[in-house]
Design a protein around this motif. Structure first.
Motif, PDB file in Angstrom:
ATOM      1  N   UNK A   1       0.854  -1.196   0.000  1.00  0.00           N
ATOM      2  CA  UNK A   1       0.000   0.000   0.000  1.00  0.00           C
ATOM      3  C   UNK A   1       0.885   1.239   0.000  1.00  0.00           C
ATOM      4  N   UNK A   2       0.682   2.086  -0.993  1.00  0.00           N
ATOM      5  CA  UNK A   2       1.411   3.356  -1.069  1.00  0.00           C
ATOM      6  C   UNK A   2       0.712   4.377  -0.169  1.00  0.00           C
ATOM      7  N   UNK A   3       1.380   4.747   0.887  1.00  0.00           N
ATOM      8  CA  UNK A   3       0.777   5.684   1.840  1.00  0.00           C
ATOM      9  C   UNK A   3       0.541   7.041   1.198  1.00  0.00           C
ATOM     10  N   UNK A   4      -0.535   7.750   1.584  1.00  0.00           N
ATOM     11  CA  UNK A   4      -0.814   9.084   1.019  1.00  0.00           C
ATOM     12  C   UNK A   4       0.357  10.046   1.249  1.00  0.00           C
TER      13      UNK A   4
ATOM     14  N   UNK B   1       8.968   0.963   3.436  1.00  0.00           N
ATOM     15  CA  UNK B   1      10.033   1.563   2.619  1.00  0.00           C
ATOM     16  C   UNK B   1       9.755   3.045   2.480  1.00  0.00           C
ATOM     17  N   UNK B   2      10.732   3.852   2.831  1.00  0.00           N
ATOM     18  CA  UNK B   2      10.589   5.306   2.779  1.00  0.00           C
ATOM     19  C   UNK B   2      11.605   5.872   1.807  1.00  0.00           C
ATOM     20  N   UNK B   3      11.133   6.739   0.933  1.00  0.00           N
ATOM     21  CA  UNK B   3      12.002   7.406  -0.041  1.00  0.00           C
ATOM     22  C   UNK B   3      12.147   8.873   0.327  1.00  0.00           C
ATOM     23  N   UNK B   4      13.430   9.303   0.423  1.00  0.00           N
ATOM     24  CA  UNK B   4      13.704  10.691   0.801  1.00  0.00           C
ATOM     25  C   UNK B   4      14.167  11.498  -0.413  1.00  0.00           C
TER      26      UNK B   4
ATOM     27  N   UNK C   1       6.251   6.749   0.857  1.00  0.00           N
ATOM     28  CA  UNK C   1       6.444   5.602   1.745  1.00  0.00           C
ATOM     29  C   UNK C   1       5.512   4.483   1.305  1.00  0.00           C
ATOM     30  N   UNK C   2       5.974   3.263   1.484  1.00  0.00           N
ATOM     31  CA  UNK C   2       5.217   2.081   1.060  1.00  0.00           C
ATOM     32  C   UNK C   2       5.208   1.058   2.185  1.00  0.00           C
ATOM     33  N   UNK C   3       4.035   0.529   2.497  1.00  0.00           N
ATOM     34  CA  UNK C   3       3.864  -0.484   3.537  1.00  0.00           C
ATOM     35  C   UNK C   3       3.584  -1.824   2.860  1.00  0.00           C
ATOM     36  N   UNK C   4       4.353  -2.867   3.245  1.00  0.00           N
ATOM     37  CA  UNK C   4       4.230  -4.168   2.581  1.00  0.00           C
ATOM     38  C   UNK C   4       4.057  -5.281   3.608  1.00  0.00           C
TER      39      UNK C   4
ATOM     40  N   UNK D   1       2.588  11.106   4.685  1.00  0.00           N
ATOM     41  CA  UNK D   1       4.028  10.823   4.778  1.00  0.00           C
ATOM     42  C   UNK D   1       4.795  12.092   5.130  1.00  0.00           C
ATOM     43  N   UNK D   2       4.502  13.203   4.439  1.00  0.00           N
ATOM     44  CA  UNK D   2       5.230  14.447   4.694  1.00  0.00           C
ATOM     45  C   UNK D   2       4.900  15.018   6.066  1.00  0.00           C
ATOM     46  N   UNK D   3       3.692  14.751   6.546  1.00  0.00           N
ATOM     47  CA  UNK D   3       3.327  15.213   7.873  1.00  0.00           C
ATOM     48  C   UNK D   3       4.112  14.456   8.941  1.00  0.00           C
ATOM     49  N   UNK D   4       4.350  13.144   8.706  1.00  0.00           N
ATOM     50  CA  UNK D   4       5.091  12.344   9.671  1.00  0.00           C
ATOM     51  C   UNK D   4       6.595  12.557   9.544  1.00  0.00           C
ATOM     52  N   UNK D   5       7.070  12.701   8.289  1.00  0.00           N
ATOM     53  CA  UNK D   5       8.500  12.902   8.031  1.00  0.00           C
ATOM     54  C   UNK D   5       8.620  13.970   6.960  1.00  0.00           C
TER      55      UNK D   5
END
Length: 316
Positions: free
Chosen positions: A246-249, A313-316, A263-266, A253-257
């Protein structure tokens, strides 16, 4: 010259390997589907083989060149995008492979790989035969005992089915394997039968029958002259992997980091399902590893593990 208990010919040389491979790739439907096919034929000459020497020579084995073997097979793949829309996408890959290896010539008598002898079944290297043949004790119609091929560990073919589905921010990936044929020496079942703990040890054997003899008792009683009693078909269908992503909104994602772009949850699992007629835990187990020769001995080894994973997985 020699080292320890072995000696080698002075003119010992490397094995010679020649291979011919051909195939084609075909794309169709404006790239929505593709077919790949290849055929290979590999031959190895001047095999490095060993011969047993008399103890009076001071060595146990001699290594020299001789003999040849051949391995050939087919590989094919079908890649397709059956459905592609803005909201839904389906990507499918189907693979097929079959490989056979045979000994063409051998300058020494047939010899057996490490194992438990012909009573339990053993792999034998022999000119004119499959490299993965299993030889064991058998009986002729007149009751005479004979040692001959009773199985082959090499499957007829293997197929893989990989599919991925995308629905908006959700991705589902599946991977199935299908193996047809091949045999396993199921000595775990033999151990169960000896202790009368097998699932059919209370079932009366069909005629001809010793009075009160059960199915498992008959197997153990006739096993010394019928190795096939514990050789089973290794065909199976397995779900190798299932993954839900699931690709997080982006806003979340930006609110948390604040520095993260996405970010992707698998959630995934491996070895989740097996469909087989094999009476052991898993037809792929082997006490002697995964090498071509001596593969397929089931003597209470640990089966492949079933595992579950949760990752982000988080992409910066």
């Amino acid at each position: 010259m020699g080292t320890g208990a072995q000696t080698a010919d002075l003119n010992l040389r490397p094995e010679i390997q020649t291979e011919v491979e051909t195939g084609f790739d075909l794309s169709m439907l404006k790239g929505r589907a593709a077919v790949e096919f290849s055929y290979f034929n590999k031959r190895i000459d001047d095999l490095l083989v060993t011969a047993t020497l008399a103890n009076s020579t001071g060595y146990g084995l001699r290594i020299f060149n001789g003999g040849s073997m051949q391995s050939r097979g087919y590989e094919a793949a079908l890649r397709a995008f059956p459905i592609v829309t803005k909201s839904f996408e389906w990507n499918s890959v189907t693979t097929f492979s079959t490989v056979n290896a045979n000994v063409l010539a051998l300058p020494v008598p047939p010899f057996q790989a490490p194992g438990f002898g012909t009573t339990f079944g053993v792999f034998q290297v022999e000119a004119g035969k499959s490299l993965t043949q299993i030889v064991g004790n058998d009986s002729l119609p007149n009751g005479q005992g004979i040692v001959r091929q009773v199985g082959d560990a090499n499957p007829d073919f293997r197929m893989g089915f990989s599919n991925s589905f995308r629905l908006g921010k959700i991705n589902i990936t599946t991977l199935f394997d299908w193996q047809k044929g091949g045999e396993v020496i199921n000595l775990t079942r033999y151990l169960w039968d000896l202790s009368r703990n097998g699932p059919d040890c209370n079932d009366i054997a069909p005629a001809p029958n010793v009075t009160g003899e059960t199915v498992c008792t008959r197997r153990t009683r006739t096993f010394a002259r019928q190795t096939r009693n514990y050789i089973e078909d290794a065909s199976f269908i397995k779900m190798r992997e299932l993954a839900l992503t699931y690709d997080l909104p982006s806003k979340l994602v930006r609110r948390a980091m604040s520095r993260a772009e996405s970010a992707r949850l698998t959630l995934s699992g491996r070895n989740l399902l097996i469909i087989t007629d094999y009476t052991g835990v898993d037809p792929e187990v082997s006490n002697f590893g995964s090498q071509a020769i001596s593969r397929g001995f089931d003597v209470s080894p640990y089966p492949p593990s079933r595992s579950f994973w949760l990752s982000i997985d988080v992409r910066f």
